[in-house]
Write a protein that holds these residues in place. Structure first.
Motif, PDB file in Angstrom:
ATOM      1  N   VAL A  18       0.984  -1.184  -0.025  1.00 13.80           N
ATOM      2  CA  VAL A  18      -0.102  -0.011   0.132  1.00 13.80           C
ATOM      3  C   VAL A  18       0.987   1.195  -0.115  1.00 13.80           C
ATOM      4  O   VAL A  18       1.884   1.381   0.729  1.00 13.80           O
ATOM      5  N   SER A  19       0.709   2.207  -1.090  1.00 12.66           N
ATOM      6  CA  SER A  19       1.358   3.201  -0.992  1.00 12.66           C
ATOM      7  C   SER A  19       0.606   4.552  -1.161  1.00 12.66           C
ATOM      8  O   SER A  19      -0.474   4.636  -1.712  1.00 12.66           O
ATOM      9  N   GLN A  20       1.394   5.531  -0.549  1.00 16.38           N
ATOM     10  CA  GLN A  20       0.629   6.913  -0.749  1.00 16.38           C
ATOM     11  C   GLN A  20       1.734   8.068  -0.601  1.00 16.38           C
ATOM     12  O   GLN A  20       2.458   8.094   0.500  1.00 16.38           O
ATOM     13  N   GLY A  21       2.080   8.577  -1.710  1.00 15.03           N
ATOM     14  CA  GLY A  21       3.318   9.581  -1.846  1.00 15.03           C
ATOM     15  C   GLY A  21       4.481   8.714  -1.611  1.00 15.03           C
ATOM     16  O   GLY A  21       4.367   7.557  -2.276  1.00 15.03           O
ATOM     17  N   SER A  54      -2.503   3.779  -2.981  1.00 18.44           N
ATOM     18  CA  SER A  54      -2.395   2.669  -4.358  1.00 18.44           C
ATOM     19  C   SER A  54      -2.113   1.426  -3.658  1.00 18.44           C
ATOM     20  O   SER A  54      -1.255   1.271  -2.522  1.00 18.44           O
ATOM     21  N   ILE A  55      -2.690   0.332  -4.252  1.00 15.20           N
ATOM     22  CA  ILE A  55      -2.551  -0.971  -3.540  1.00 15.20           C
ATOM     23  C   ILE A  55      -2.237  -1.742  -4.727  1.00 15.20           C
ATOM     24  O   ILE A  55      -2.735  -1.841  -6.029  1.00 15.20           O
ATOM     25  N   LYS A  56      -0.989  -2.628  -4.750  1.00 14.30           N
ATOM     26  CA  LYS A  56      -0.496  -3.784  -5.348  1.00 14.30           C
ATOM     27  C   LYS A  56      -0.432  -4.905  -4.913  1.00 14.30           C
ATOM     28  O   LYS A  56       0.044  -4.967  -3.805  1.00 14.30           O
ATOM     29  N   PHE A  57      -1.022  -5.867  -5.387  1.00 15.98           N
ATOM     30  CA  PHE A  57      -0.879  -7.456  -5.066  1.00 15.98           C
ATOM     31  C   PHE A  57      -0.838  -8.431  -6.138  1.00 15.98           C
ATOM     32  O   PHE A  57      -1.355  -8.251  -7.200  1.00 15.98           O
TER      33      PHE A  57
END
Length: 123
Positions: A18-21, A54-57
């Protein structure tokens, strides 16, 4: 308690980022729907709930990566509820297929897809 959920959720376990900035935290996907997901995210306190994340899996036993943007709509004891705000066509197609295989009711799935498109037209 009244069930307000309009989309079928399926239990699904996968590691996620999970990302944010500049902030990036690890999480675990607990369940999925066409409209959102549930994460176990011990470091969610580092994220601003009023900003997009943003979520990536990666799908289990696959090289397919799901990428989406969402918003935190609830948190309780390291469990974070996410609503999907943007997802590419390939990623939503893969999620749809996973749900299709787990729900076992094509009519229910098609009804949910119609509801999802209605939400997109009338935010």
């Amino acid at each position: 308690m009244i069930e307000r959920r309009r989309f079928s959720r399926i239990v699904y376990q996968a590691l996620a980022v999970v990302s944010q900035g500049d902030i990036e935290v690890e999480a675990t996907v607990k369940d999925l729907s066409l409209h959102g997901l549930l994460l176990r995210c011990p470091q969610s306190h580092l994220l601003n709930p009023s900003e997009t994340i943003s979520i990536k899996f990666q799908l289990t036993d696959s090289d397919i990566t799901i990428e989406l943007e969402g918003r935190i709509i609830g948190e309780l004891h390291e469990i974070t509820r996410i609503i999907i705000e943007h997802i590419d066509i390939d990623s939503i197609s893969h999620i749809k297929r996973i749900i299709e295989l787990n729900v076992g009711d094509d009519q229910l799935l098609h009804r949910e897809i119609e509801q999802l498109s209605d939400l997109a037209e009338f935010p």
